[in-house]
Design a protein around this motif. Sequence first.
Motif, PDB file in Angstrom:
ATOM      1  N   GLN A  31       0.845  -1.186   0.000  1.00 52.31           N
ATOM      2  CA  GLN A  31       0.000   0.000   0.000  1.00 52.31           C
ATOM      3  C   GLN A  31       0.884   1.240   0.000  1.00 52.31           C
ATOM      4  N   LYS A  32       0.519   2.212  -0.788  1.00 48.93           N
ATOM      5  CA  LYS A  32       1.249   3.472  -0.812  1.00 48.93           C
ATOM      6  C   LYS A  32       0.871   4.285   0.419  1.00 48.93           C
ATOM      7  N   VAL A  33       1.870   4.680   1.190  1.00 50.22           N
ATOM      8  CA  VAL A  33       1.651   5.488   2.388  1.00 50.22           C
ATOM      9  C   VAL A  33       2.443   6.779   2.228  1.00 50.22           C
ATOM     10  N   THR A  34       1.735   7.892   2.209  1.00 45.05           N
ATOM     11  CA  THR A  34       2.376   9.188   1.985  1.00 45.05           C
ATOM     12  C   THR A  34       2.633   9.899   3.307  1.00 45.05           C
ATOM     13  N   LEU A  35       3.867  10.305   3.492  1.00 48.05           N
ATOM     14  CA  LEU A  35       4.286  11.032   4.689  1.00 48.05           C
ATOM     15  C   LEU A  35       4.689  12.443   4.300  1.00 48.05           C
ATOM     16  N   TRP A  36       4.088  13.433   4.948  1.00 50.58           N
ATOM     17  CA  TRP A  36       4.497  14.824   4.772  1.00 50.58           C
ATOM     18  C   TRP A  36       5.382  15.230   5.938  1.00 50.58           C
ATOM     19  N   SER A  37       6.479  15.896   5.628  1.00 47.80           N
ATOM     20  CA  SER A  37       7.352  16.429   6.663  1.00 47.80           C
ATOM     21  C   SER A  37       7.706  17.869   6.328  1.00 47.80           C
ATOM     22  N   LEU A  61       6.518   3.586   1.128  1.00 45.35           N
ATOM     23  CA  LEU A  61       6.481   4.866   1.826  1.00 45.35           C
ATOM     24  C   LEU A  61       6.927   5.979   0.885  1.00 45.35           C
ATOM     25  N   VAL A  62       6.064   6.947   0.683  1.00 45.57           N
ATOM     26  CA  VAL A  62       6.363   8.096  -0.168  1.00 45.57           C
ATOM     27  C   VAL A  62       6.556   9.307   0.735  1.00 45.57           C
ATOM     28  N   ILE A  63       7.733   9.898   0.690  1.00 48.35           N
ATOM     29  CA  ILE A  63       8.087  10.991   1.592  1.00 48.35           C
ATOM     30  C   ILE A  63       8.084  12.306   0.824  1.00 48.35           C
ATOM     31  N   GLU A  64       7.309  13.263   1.296  1.00 45.09           N
ATOM     32  CA  GLU A  64       7.191  14.542   0.607  1.00 45.09           C
ATOM     33  C   GLU A  64       7.460  15.696   1.573  1.00 45.09           C
ATOM     34  N   ALA A  77      -6.003  22.778   2.504  1.00 41.87           N
ATOM     35  CA  ALA A  77      -6.444  22.800   1.111  1.00 41.87           C
ATOM     36  C   ALA A  77      -6.608  21.386   0.564  1.00 41.87           C
ATOM     37  N   ALA A  78      -5.654  20.507   0.884  1.00 36.26           N
ATOM     38  CA  ALA A  78      -5.725  19.128   0.402  1.00 36.26           C
ATOM     39  C   ALA A  78      -6.923  18.393   0.997  1.00 36.26           C
ATOM     40  N   MET A  79      -7.189  18.649   2.278  1.00 35.24           N
ATOM     41  CA  MET A  79      -8.318  17.996   2.936  1.00 35.24           C
ATOM     42  C   MET A  79      -9.643  18.488   2.371  1.00 35.24           C
ATOM     43  N   MET A  80      -9.733  19.781   2.122  1.00 33.95           N
ATOM     44  CA  MET A  80     -10.964  20.339   1.567  1.00 33.95           C
ATOM     45  C   MET A  80     -11.210  19.829   0.150  1.00 33.95           C
ATOM     46  N   ASP A  81     -10.114  19.689  -0.608  1.00 34.81           N
ATOM     47  CA  ASP A  81     -10.231  19.221  -1.985  1.00 34.81           C
ATOM     48  C   ASP A  81     -10.494  17.723  -2.048  1.00 34.81           C
ATOM     49  N   GLY A  82     -10.029  17.012  -1.026  1.00 39.05           N
ATOM     50  CA  GLY A  82     -10.251  15.570  -0.984  1.00 39.05           C
ATOM     51  C   GLY A  82      -9.289  14.768  -1.832  1.00 39.05           C
ATOM     52  N   THR A  83      -8.200  15.407  -2.277  1.00 39.50           N
ATOM     53  CA  THR A  83      -7.213  14.706  -3.102  1.00 39.50           C
ATOM     54  C   THR A  83      -5.800  15.078  -2.657  1.00 39.50           C
ATOM     55  N   ASN A  84      -4.879  14.166  -2.938  1.00 39.69           N
ATOM     56  CA  ASN A  84      -3.450  14.406  -2.693  1.00 39.69           C
ATOM     57  C   ASN A  84      -3.129  14.749  -1.244  1.00 39.69           C
ATOM     58  N   PHE A  85      -3.923  14.239  -0.318  1.00 39.09           N
ATOM     59  CA  PHE A  85      -3.619  14.463   1.091  1.00 39.09           C
ATOM     60  C   PHE A  85      -2.740  13.324   1.605  1.00 39.09           C
ATOM     61  N   PRO A  86      -1.998  13.554   2.677  1.00 36.90           N
ATOM     62  CA  PRO A  86      -1.086  12.533   3.197  1.00 36.90           C
ATOM     63  C   PRO A  86      -1.794  11.539   4.112  1.00 36.90           C
ATOM     64  N   ASP A  87      -1.109  10.451   4.385  1.00 38.95           N
ATOM     65  CA  ASP A  87      -1.588   9.488   5.372  1.00 38.95           C
ATOM     66  C   ASP A  87      -1.014   9.798   6.745  1.00 38.95           C
ATOM     67  N   ILE A  88       0.182  10.361   6.742  1.00 42.69           N
ATOM     68  CA  ILE A  88       0.903  10.661   7.978  1.00 42.69           C
ATOM     69  C   ILE A  88       1.524  12.040   7.840  1.00 42.69           C
ATOM     70  N   ILE A  89       1.508  12.815   8.913  1.00 45.87           N
ATOM     71  CA  ILE A  89       2.205  14.095   8.882  1.00 45.87           C
ATOM     72  C   ILE A  89       3.192  14.174  10.038  1.00 45.87           C
ATOM     73  N   GLU A  90       4.314  14.780   9.758  1.00 48.83           N
ATOM     74  CA  GLU A  90       5.325  15.059  10.776  1.00 48.83           C
ATOM     75  C   GLU A  90       5.342  16.567  10.956  1.00 48.83           C
ATOM     76  N   TRP A  91       5.034  17.013  12.173  1.00 48.80           N
ATOM     77  CA  TRP A  91       4.816  18.435  12.375  1.00 48.80           C
ATOM     78  C   TRP A  91       5.286  18.860  13.743  1.00 48.80           C
ATOM     79  N   ARG A  92       5.537  20.130  13.914  1.00 49.13           N
ATOM     80  CA  ARG A  92       5.982  20.672  15.197  1.00 49.13           C
ATOM     81  C   ARG A  92       4.803  20.781  16.160  1.00 49.13           C
ATOM     82  N   ILE A  93       4.993  20.297  17.375  1.00 50.71           N
ATOM     83  CA  ILE A  93       3.880  20.290  18.323  1.00 50.71           C
ATOM     84  C   ILE A  93       3.420  21.688  18.702  1.00 50.71           C
TER      85      ILE A  93
END
Length: 267
Positions: A31-37, A61-64, A77-93
Amino acid sequence: MLSMLRRNTVSMVVLVLVIGLLSGVGLAAKQKVTLWSFAPNNIMEWEARKADIDKKFDIDLVIEEVPENAFVQTLQAAMMDGTNFPDIIEWRIEQNQILDADPKRSLVIPLDKYVSKSDAFKKVPAGRVAWTTYGGHVYGLPHDVHPVVLLYNDTLWKSVGVDMAKIETWDEFFVAAQKLTATKKDGKPVHYALPYDGGGLGATMWMIWQQTGAEVLDKDGKPIFTNPEFTSFTKWWVDKVKSGMLVSWDWGNFGALLSDGTLAAYT
């Protein structure tokens, strides 16, 4: 927003590769799993571990990289559009405006059913997930710890009669910094005590604030900026900014500013 997540069976989290911590939770073959960092240096670490992660969990794992200053907007924007959103996000708390005590109002879904089954999660100190826990729901998990230290140009400070090894409090630090910033050129200090980010509770302000223990959120994750401890710290910080001993962050020239002595320390 939550219905979109459920309809697309997306499981996004903050600050962690969930599949790496929650053992026993499997994914479909390849399965393709997209991670945003947001951090280029972190992406290098993810890339170095991609082969092992792919093999262990039988995924691709696709890292972007998504720029930090546009991360939340891009995610929204990605969530509202419903496309090209990630499965996992790495973000500052500290940039956790994507979370809410009510799961229906949060951009990411709770991990409660996963962490409740995880032996690894039981070993994570409660304080490490406090900033990603709202209304009793765990939305994100930590994957590393950054120690807060003060780095300083010892030669520069000693040239104005300050032995930084003897400084124990931030009040003492800023009293000593008056000697450092006394030398002026064109009306501005030649040397600055610290860099700071004028965007709010972040960077140097964040590092120092953490040491105060002043809470800014209640148990439901709602702001409580009027509590006496935080109000006192904020007034103290504004006073230091107005003193002229701090200079705005300039990441593009950070190394040069340290090298030429413009910045005498940073944390």
